[in-house]
Design a protein around this motif. Structure first.
Motif: not given
Length: 281
Positions: A1-6, A108-111, A148-156
């Motif tokens: 998986m590619p690194r996400p663009p800035a 393509e964008l590492g999402y 909404v309670d199940r939503l998770r987000f990664e820092e990187d």
């Protein structure tokens, strides 16, 4: 998986299943209006599964512009994904050959790509589940708050979330409403079974105008309720998250003799609300 663009943003697409534009307008949702001005747009399909397939191809409900080439409209509309994602150089050609937004975002964008869906036609075994890191059919068809309670987000890594919300779909029921109080319509509480029944050509009695008004009022009340859930969603997601809220299709409440959606050719089954923007703070 590619690194996400800035600068790549989280993207959340919420579909209020079967929600008509004028039901949204009648509900006058306060928190949803904080995203931006709501538009009346047009779905590419009149049923949940094909509509979501279009959405996941990157084809959001359209404005039905006159005196333009369709190919130019697609190109211009897709260019908006640069703003939505916070990534420069997003063009229609980059979606080829997959023609699928989750595939493009992931490869393509590492999402990270996720879906929480309410309607069984979007279950994890369906073709819609392609290149998602997670894809879940919710235990209840009418509980956006649980999503909404199940939503998770990664820092990187940025995340893409698809939320298919069922409160605005028949029977337009809120989570705290007992099933015994839901409206009962022959065939819609077990469509597959109903299709196998021998009816001898007998038609199901159609609704009265009073019943149809009550059904539409239930959808309007569902939008009012969901407005509060969106307030919780806004509080949960990270800053700089782009949110799109729309519907997969509309609904007919007796106009010209129709009820429901699907095999119906009517503007009210294609007219949907559309609003997008950064998460309001």
């Amino acid at each position: 998986m590619p690194r996400p663009p800035a600068g790549a943003r989280n993207l959340i697409v919420v579909t209020l299943d079967s929600c008509r534009f004028d039901s949204w307008a009648a509900a006058r949702p306060e928190h949803l209006s904080r995203i931006g001005p709501v538009e009346a747009r047009w779905s590419y399909a009149s049923w949940t599964a094909p509509s979501h397939f279009n959405l996941l191809m990157g084809l959001l409900p359209h404005t039905s512009p006159k005196r333009v080439y369709a190919s130019e409209y697609y190109k211009k509309d897709f260019l908006r994904y640069s703003e939505r994602l916070g990534v420069k150089g997003i063009e229609w050609s980059r979606l080829v050959p997959s023609l699928y937004l989750p595939t493009f975002l992931r490869s393509e964008l590492g999402y990270r790509t996720h879906a929480l869906v309410s309607l069984p036609v979007l279950n994890p075994s369906s073709p819609v589940n392609r290149d998602f890191d997670s894809f879940e059919l919710m235990p209840r068809h009418n509980d956006m708050a649980a999503m909404v309670d199940r939503l998770r987000f990664e820092e990187d890594r940025p995340s893409f979330w698809l939320l298919n919300v069922g409160e605005t779909h028949y029977p337009y029921a809120l989570p705290n409403e007992l099933p015994d109080n839901w409206p009962k319509i022959s065939g819609l509480h077990g469509v597959v079974k109903h299709l196998d029944d021998a009816t001898d050509g007998l038609a199901v009695e159609f609704f009265t105008s009073v019943e149809l008004k009550q059904l539409r009022d239930r959808q309007i009340e569902a939008v009012r309720y969901l407005d509060g859930v969106f307030a919780a969603l806004f509080d949960r997601v990270p800053d700089d998250t782009w949110i799109i809220v729309t519907a997969d299709h509309g609904e007919l409440f007796g106009e010209d003799g129709y009820f429901g959606h699907g095999p119906v050719n009517h503007e009210k089954v294609l007219e949907v609300p559309f609003v997008e923007g950064l998460v309001p703070r």
